[in-house]
Design a protein around this motif. Structure first.
Motif, PDB file in Angstrom:
ATOM      1  N   GLY B 128       0.811  -1.217   0.000  1.00 45.07           N
ATOM      2  CA  GLY B 128       0.000   0.000   0.000  1.00 45.07           C
ATOM      3  C   GLY B 128       0.842   1.262   0.000  1.00 45.07           C
ATOM      4  O   GLY B 128       0.401   2.322   0.421  1.00 45.07           O
ATOM      5  N   ALA B 129       2.090   1.149  -0.486  1.00 47.08           N
ATOM      6  CA  ALA B 129       3.015   2.285  -0.413  1.00 47.08           C
ATOM      7  C   ALA B 129       2.697   3.394  -1.415  1.00 47.08           C
ATOM      8  O   ALA B 129       2.909   4.558  -1.127  1.00 47.08           O
ATOM      9  N   SER B 130       2.177   3.005  -2.585  1.00 45.92           N
ATOM     10  CA  SER B 130       1.922   4.060  -3.580  1.00 45.92           C
ATOM     11  C   SER B 130       0.603   4.760  -3.263  1.00 45.92           C
ATOM     12  O   SER B 130      -0.461   4.151  -3.302  1.00 45.92           O
ATOM     13  N   SER B 131       0.681   6.011  -2.915  1.00 50.20           N
ATOM     14  CA  SER B 131      -0.494   6.715  -2.410  1.00 50.20           C
ATOM     15  C   SER B 131      -1.238   7.476  -3.510  1.00 50.20           C
ATOM     16  O   SER B 131      -2.454   7.519  -3.522  1.00 50.20           O
ATOM     17  N   VAL B 132      -0.503   8.089  -4.434  1.00 50.54           N
ATOM     18  CA  VAL B 132      -1.148   8.917  -5.449  1.00 50.54           C
ATOM     19  C   VAL B 132      -1.696   8.031  -6.567  1.00 50.54           C
ATOM     20  O   VAL B 132      -0.974   7.218  -7.123  1.00 50.54           O
ATOM     21  N   THR B 133      -2.972   8.167  -6.869  1.00 48.17           N
ATOM     22  CA  THR B 133      -3.517   7.435  -8.006  1.00 48.17           C
ATOM     23  C   THR B 133      -4.124   8.420  -8.988  1.00 48.17           C
ATOM     24  O   THR B 133      -4.634   9.451  -8.584  1.00 48.17           O
ATOM     25  N   PRO B 134      -4.140   8.108 -10.276  1.00 43.15           N
ATOM     26  CA  PRO B 134      -3.436   6.953 -10.821  1.00 43.15           C
ATOM     27  C   PRO B 134      -1.939   7.216 -10.877  1.00 43.15           C
ATOM     28  O   PRO B 134      -1.513   8.341 -11.078  1.00 43.15           O
ATOM     29  N   GLN B 135      -1.208   6.124 -10.704  1.00 39.99           N
ATOM     30  CA  GLN B 135       0.225   6.242 -10.882  1.00 39.99           C
ATOM     31  C   GLN B 135       0.517   6.208 -12.379  1.00 39.99           C
ATOM     32  O   GLN B 135      -0.155   5.504 -13.118  1.00 39.99           O
ATOM     33  N   GLU B 278      -4.615  14.834 -20.486  1.00 40.52           N
ATOM     34  CA  GLU B 278      -5.576  15.927 -20.268  1.00 40.52           C
ATOM     35  C   GLU B 278      -6.695  15.455 -19.346  1.00 40.52           C
ATOM     36  O   GLU B 278      -7.132  16.177 -18.452  1.00 40.52           O
ATOM     37  N   GLU B 279      -7.190  14.244 -19.591  1.00 35.85           N
ATOM     38  CA  GLU B 279      -8.291  13.724 -18.779  1.00 35.85           C
ATOM     39  C   GLU B 279      -7.861  13.484 -17.343  1.00 35.85           C
ATOM     40  O   GLU B 279      -8.584  13.803 -16.403  1.00 35.85           O
ATOM     41  N   ILE B 280      -6.683  12.901 -17.211  1.00 35.05           N
ATOM     42  CA  ILE B 280      -6.186  12.605 -15.867  1.00 35.05           C
ATOM     43  C   ILE B 280      -5.980  13.908 -15.092  1.00 35.05           C
ATOM     44  O   ILE B 280      -6.291  14.016 -13.910  1.00 35.05           O
ATOM     45  N   GLU B 281      -5.480  14.912 -15.792  1.00 30.70           N
ATOM     46  CA  GLU B 281      -5.220  16.196 -15.169  1.00 30.70           C
ATOM     47  C   GLU B 281      -6.499  16.779 -14.561  1.00 30.70           C
ATOM     48  O   GLU B 281      -6.480  17.400 -13.512  1.00 30.70           O
ATOM     49  N   ASP B 282      -7.621  16.567 -15.233  1.00 30.24           N
ATOM     50  CA  ASP B 282      -8.892  17.074 -14.723  1.00 30.24           C
ATOM     51  C   ASP B 282      -9.588  16.080 -13.797  1.00 30.24           C
ATOM     52  O   ASP B 282     -10.743  16.254 -13.449  1.00 30.24           O
ATOM     53  N   GLY B 283      -8.907  14.999 -13.475  1.00 31.60           N
ATOM     54  CA  GLY B 283      -9.496  14.007 -12.571  1.00 31.60           C
ATOM     55  C   GLY B 283     -10.676  13.271 -13.169  1.00 31.60           C
ATOM     56  O   GLY B 283     -11.611  12.902 -12.470  1.00 31.60           O
ATOM     57  N   ARG B 284     -10.639  13.062 -14.483  1.00 34.40           N
ATOM     58  CA  ARG B 284     -11.787  12.434 -15.120  1.00 34.40           C
ATOM     59  C   ARG B 284     -11.705  10.917 -15.187  1.00 34.40           C
ATOM     60  O   ARG B 284     -12.551  10.285 -15.807  1.00 34.40           O
ATOM     61  N   LEU B 285     -10.675  10.331 -14.597  1.00 38.08           N
ATOM     62  CA  LEU B 285     -10.587   8.874 -14.630  1.00 38.08           C
ATOM     63  C   LEU B 285     -10.235   8.377 -13.228  1.00 38.08           C
ATOM     64  O   LEU B 285      -9.181   7.805 -13.001  1.00 38.08           O
ATOM     65  N   PRO B 286     -11.151   8.644 -12.273  1.00 37.66           N
ATOM     66  CA  PRO B 286     -10.783   8.383 -10.877  1.00 37.66           C
ATOM     67  C   PRO B 286     -10.594   6.899 -10.575  1.00 37.66           C
ATOM     68  O   PRO B 286      -9.939   6.553  -9.601  1.00 37.66           O
ATOM     69  N   GLU B 287     -11.161   6.015 -11.418  1.00 36.68           N
ATOM     70  CA  GLU B 287     -11.103   4.598 -11.068  1.00 36.68           C
ATOM     71  C   GLU B 287      -9.801   3.919 -11.461  1.00 36.68           C
ATOM     72  O   GLU B 287      -9.540   2.792 -11.066  1.00 36.68           O
ATOM     73  N   ALA B 288      -8.957   4.601 -12.251  1.00 32.61           N
ATOM     74  CA  ALA B 288      -7.735   3.951 -12.711  1.00 32.61           C
ATOM     75  C   ALA B 288      -6.652   3.971 -11.639  1.00 32.61           C
ATOM     76  O   ALA B 288      -6.495   4.948 -10.922  1.00 32.61           O
ATOM     77  N   ASP B 289      -5.919   2.856 -11.522  1.00 38.99           N
ATOM     78  CA  ASP B 289      -4.806   2.790 -10.579  1.00 38.99           C
ATOM     79  C   ASP B 289      -3.493   3.133 -11.256  1.00 38.99           C
ATOM     80  O   ASP B 289      -2.585   3.667 -10.644  1.00 38.99           O
ATOM     81  N   PHE B 290      -3.404   2.761 -12.531  1.00 39.47           N
ATOM     82  CA  PHE B 290      -2.102   2.860 -13.189  1.00 39.47           C
ATOM     83  C   PHE B 290      -2.274   3.201 -14.658  1.00 39.47           C
ATOM     84  O   PHE B 290      -3.160   2.689 -15.332  1.00 39.47           O
ATOM     85  N   LEU B 291      -1.402   4.066 -15.139  1.00 33.93           N
ATOM     86  CA  LEU B 291      -1.414   4.437 -16.552  1.00 33.93           C
ATOM     87  C   LEU B 291      -0.106   4.047 -17.188  1.00 33.93           C
ATOM     88  O   LEU B 291       0.956   4.506 -16.766  1.00 33.93           O
TER      89      LEU B 291
END
Lengths: 141, 441
Positions: B128-135, B278-291
């Motif tokens: 559980g070390a990686s706190s910021v999502t999506p990574q 662009e989408e990630i920047e606006d927080g439009r993909l909150p369910e993703a853990d990793f890109l």
């Protein structure tokens, strides 16, 4: 003082194109070197407003004014208007149709999110005439 | 500090055709005096211009193989994208053995380091070390440079790990020192890479203060050298030391798959990557853990230094993976040595696109840019050497071009001086008034 005015027409009925205006605005705000947090809040508000105009009002126009102290986003449409603003401001309340819902919109978070991410929000609406939502975001000096 | 690049222009071949200026995702190319010129601060080494140039005038240069003679002991670090380049190959050992015939003393597969990185990431997920999502994956140097330039808000999402080829270089040098007793400077460690951005990364690392590689060779250059020894190997020693997971890193989706069950998004192609950021920047993909983001189509197999079509290379790589163990390497470092996979410097914002550091001045410039743009034809014809009328307006206001570089602006001026019917009024067909010349069918 310098004021930049950016105008983006928002096409109605085209959910696929929705988000174009906020994306374009974001690029310009980045070029102005504004704080990242201000850019993020402005683009979230703009995006939500755009989606609202597409879903509920068959499009409209977004106008952005960038001044040294603040960003003012004015989103105006000539749609059906909001009969009960207080109800519309409640999280989870939505009148979006089935097409919009299938695409994942209509969660009833549009206006609440715009309120949350802005410093000031004014809704000017008249049933049958249209709605103008004005958002202000302060730029920390 | 100016950025260093491996994308270079061959002036003799360039005819100034403007094909490249429009494909550049960061608008880094201008044509001046019949030649393309690259704005070095904007180039992210993505290779888009290399692919599109009809005259093969834009190139990327890897190192020359001669540099091997400067070292007593040379280690090859082939990226797994290399394995997909060969017809009728059913055994990776053939490639790896062939390296020993062309001047290398040892081979350390980058896929081996990739497996260790994957295991490290899985350990982080479990703890559980990686706190910021999506990574966001840190494995494509072009994407890292893009984020530093255009998406600084997302720098905190980028994984803390170095490139697989960098980890491979550190470990290979350690091993070689122990095996040979040579001092590290007499050992040459070279990556065999699929793209220009990794050549640049070998020279100037995104995550490490000191480069750990002595150079990088293009797959394309090494490919031809390997072919003959591959055909004439007398005996093939077993050398392959990675499994499906490590090799999988060569195509987009492989790094994600190695995370076993995380909610991952794998995006390839620099345009798609920009849209996703662009989408990630606006927080439009909150369910993703990793890109997992690769600037090249299909991932590293689509790099501009590869020989084979990326889709074919991916298929071949898959058939080479068949029957291989899932993973042969674990991340087993203890204590301080665990930091071996981590960047030792933070990603720095590159404010290349900012019009002016002072907000008032930036607003003023933007105002003048908009004013000028409103008087431009909006044809994006490229005649001025800039990719669009907007980019041209920016160039004028920022002092990189003059208003008279727009042929339509000049024409306007001439008209006002000489009247409408002058001979200088000539315009090529795309720009003529529709009534003046009907299209011949």
């Amino acid at each position: 003082m310098e004021t930049i005015r950016l105008v983006y027409p928002v096409e109605g009925g085209d959910l696929i194109e929705a988000g174009e205006a906020s994306s374009k605005m974001k690029l310009t705000l980045k070029k102005l070197g504004l704080p990242q947090d201000v850019i993020r809040r402005a683009s979230i508000c703009m995006y939500e407003g755009e989606i609202n105009m597409v879903i509920h009002a068959d499009g409209g126009q977004a106008e952005v004014e960038v001044e040294p102290e603040q960003i003012v986003i004015r989103m105006a449409d000539t749609g059906p208007g909001i009969p009960d603003v207080e109800q519309a401001m409640q999280e989870g309340y939505s009148t979006a149709g089935s097409t919009a819902r299938e695409l994942g919109f209509g969660a009833g978070m549009g206006l609440p999110n715009m309120k949350r991410y802005s410093d000031e929000m004014i809704i000017d609406t008249e049933v049958g005439k249209g709605t103008t939502v004005t958002i202000k975001i302060k730029i920390p000096q | 500090m100016a950025m260093r690049h491996s994308v270079v222009l061959d002036n003799r071949r360039c005819r100034g055709c403007t094909s490249c200026i429009k494909c550049c995702p960061t608008e880094a190319i201008r044509v001046r005096g019949r030649k393309a010129t690259i704005l070095p601060d904007r180039c992210i080494d993505c290779g888009s211009c290399i692919r599109v140039c009809p005259h093969k005038a834009i190139k990327s240069v890897g190192d020359e193989l001669d540099v091997l003679t400067r070292y007593e002991y040379c280690v090859a670090l082939p990226e797994p994208a290399l394995y997909g380049q060969f017809h009728n190959l059913d055994n990776i050992d053939i490639i790896l053995n062939a390296f020993l015939q062309i001047g290398f003393h040892k081979v350390y597969e980058v896929s081996k380091a990739a497996e260790m990185l994957s295991d490290f990431e899985r350990q982080c997920i479990r703890s559980g070390a990686s706190s910021v999502t999506p990574q966001i994956s840190s494995s494509c140097p072009t994407v890292l440079r893009l984020i530093r330039m255009r998406f600084p808000k997302l720098m905190g999402h980028v994984a803390c790990t170095i490139l697989p080829m960098e980890l491979a270089a550190i470990l290979a040098r350690r091993e070689a020192e122990q095996e040979t007793g040579l001092p590290p400077e007499k050992i040459g460690v070279f990556a065999i890479v699929p793209c220009s951005s990794k050549v640049t990364a070998a020279r100037v690392s995104e995550g490490l203060s000191h480069p750990v590689l002595d150079g990088a060779f293009a797959i394309r250059d090494i490919y031809l050298r390997l072919l003959s020894p591959m055909k004439h190997l007398e005996n093939v020693e077993p050398m392959a030391s990675s499994g499906i997971i490590g090799m999988g890193w060569a195509s987009c989706g492989g790094e994600s798959a190695a995370r076993l069950g995380d909610r991952c998004v794998s995006v390839d192609g620099v345009g798609n990557v920009i849209r996703m950021l662009e989408e990630i920047e606006d927080g439009r993909l909150p369910e993703a853990d990793f890109l997992e983001l690769s600037a090249c189509t299909q991932g590293c197999v689509g790099g501009c230094f590869t020989v084979e079509n990326p889709y074919a290379a991916k298929m071949r790589l898959k058939s080479l993976m068949k029957g291989q163990p899932v993973s042969r390497n674990r991340f087993q470092f203890e204590g301080k040595d665990r930091d071996i996979v981590r960047r030792d410097k933070e990603l720095q914002y590159l404010p290349t696109f900012v019009l002016d550091q002072d907000l008032g001045a930036a607003l003023n410039k933007q105002l003048r840019i908009q004013e000028l743009e409103s008087h431009l034809p909006g044809l994006h014809c490229g005649s001025c050497g800039a990719p669009s009328c907007h980019a041209f307006a920016e160039d004028v206001i920022l002092g990189r071009a003059s208003e008279d570089d727009c042929i339509f602006k000049v024409r306007e001026r001439m008209r006002s001086m000489a009247g409408k019917e002058e001979a200088d009024d000539y315009l090529p067909p795309p720009f003529r008034h529709p009534k003046s010349e009907p299209v011949k069918q």
